[in-house]
Design an enzyme around this catalytic site. Structure first.
Site, PDB file in Angstrom:
ATOM      1  CD  GLU A 189      -2.135  -1.386   2.868  1.00 24.84           C
ATOM      2  OE1 GLU A 189      -3.674  -1.523   2.713  1.00 24.84           O
ATOM      3  OE2 GLU A 189      -1.892  -1.242   3.874  1.00 24.84           O
ATOM      4  CG  ASP A 214      -4.543  -4.010   8.522  1.00 21.59           C
ATOM      5  OD1 ASP A 214      -5.004  -5.001   8.013  1.00 21.59           O
ATOM      6  OD2 ASP A 214      -3.560  -3.561   8.499  1.00 21.59           O
TER       7      ASP A 214
END
Ligand code: NAD
Length: 354
Positions: free
Chosen positions: A67, A238
């Site tokens: 990410e 998450d």
């Protein structure tokens, strides 16, 4: 915050290595480091509207995710590169590895390149404690910790230093991980109890922290295990397809998130309908929305990790490491005397290379 002058880059880009970040924590002490991070996080969350925010950009693979997390205010820009690969520990690699950049928004010049693997653990724990200070019962003393891997010691010690938690009840499917955590917490002053099950760990707990790593829609904590008055600090769920809580807990409780557009995709609330009510934490910190309403409320901090937390961390590290003399010069950006003669700089620099 003071205005950052464009000439800041005259010092060039600085590097904070992983080893120097560890030295910084040792130099300052863990408690003061958590306090410094918390103060920086709170001051940035309280000026939430100042930030140009977007959900992080994720590239998914069957084994995990990589990410990029960008954010900026008028003065500074930051991004973090971070992965999440639950199978990594079997290959001797960390589940989460990260680094980041802090740059001057007036010129775009990068001021700092920093390790963020250690610092992510520090900031995640400080953010959890910031949320719990606003949401947990003020008399909370006992915390259950489900998932006893890399993040867990940081969470236990941040809750001790910043909240006054004095007892932790640990459970992991990997007994070794629990034993290592017990060893790590030895001498901390925390009362530490290893438990055989989630049920046992939650007995008498005021706060429940979930820190498991599995790329699956798991139910680590079930509805019947959660009692009125508990605060849940759900950290491990998450990313899409990765959750830890029974959705009934979310319906019974009041749910607080970091940045709603990102949490809808990545958080526990990905299990809920799109209009399921949540409150962004900054509103509570600014006094715009209530936190806990009664000692019987169930409160849930549905943590996924938001770019502002890394912005605050990089800002804090930049100042603290500079003061401690732990930043190194980094030859990252070509810096010609005449900015229009990049080629001249190239031949000159190459001629001086050994
Ligand atoms: P880790 O791999 O070091 O530890 C995870 C632990 O969870 C392991 O010890 C594993 O045995 C245990 N576990 C897995 N399934 C379990 C289960 N069903 N019951 C009990 N224990 C179980 O990972 P870590 O670095 O400690 O990270 C933990 C989680 O937190 C990861 O999912 C990571 O992505 C997440 N994380 C979130 C944030 C955030 O800001 N929200 C930040 C960092 C990490």
């Amino acid at each position: 915050m003071s205005r950052h002058a464009p000439h800041l880059f005259s010092n060039g880009t600085r590097l904070l290595t992983a080893t120097d970040a560890a030295r910084l924590v040792k130099h300052q002490g863990l408690g003061p480091t958590f306090s410094g991070l918390l103060a920086t996080l709170e001051s940035d969350f309280r000026r939430w509207p100042d930030f140009d925010k977007s959900p992080r950009v994720a590239c998914h693979a069957p084994d995990g995710v990589v990410e990029l997390m960008p954010i900026a205010d008028a003065e500074l820009y930051s991004f973090k590169y971070v992965n999440g690969h639950p199978g990594n520990t079997r290959a001797g690699l960390s589940t989460v590895m990260a680094f980041g950049v802090l740059a001057d928004m007036h010129t775009g010049a990068p001021l700092l390149v920093s390790e963020l693997t250690l610092s992510t653990a520090l900031r995640t724990a400080a953010t959890s404690a910031m949320a719990a200070r606003a949401l947990a019962r003020p008399d909370s003393q006992v915390m259950a910790v489900i998932g006893n891997g890399a993040q867990s010691a940081f969470q236990c010690l941040a809750f001790q230093h910043l909240l006054g938690v004095n007892s932790v009840r640990l459970y992991d499917i990997d007994l070794d991980a629990t034993h290592q955590l017990m060893h790590r917490l030895g001498g901390s002053g925390l009362k530490v109890q290893a438990c055989q099950s989630v049920d046992e760990a939650l007995q008498g707990a005021d706060i429940v922290t979930t820190l498991t790593a599995d790329k699956t829609q798991a139910t680590i904590v079930h509805d019947h295990q959660v009692r009125p008055g508990m605060h849940l600090n759900a950290v491990g769920g998450d990313c899409p397809g990765k959750t830890e809580l029974d959705p009934h807990i979310l319906r019974r409780g009041r749910v607080f998130v970091e940045f709603e557009p990102q949490s809808r995709v990545e958080g526990e609330i990905q299990q809920m309908e799109g209009d399921f009510p949540v409150t962004e934490l900054w509103r509570v910190l600014c006094g715009q929305a209530p936190g806990r309403l009664s000692p019987h409320d169930i409160t849930v901090f549905d943590s996924v990790g938001f770019a502002l937390e890394d912005f605050s961390t990089l800002r804090y590290l930049h100042q603290a490491a500079q003061a401690a003399g732990l930043l190194q010069p980094l030859d990252l950006i070509a810096h010609p005397d005449d900015p229009k003669d990049l080629m001249g700089w190239m031949w000159h620099a190459a001629a001086h290379t050994h």
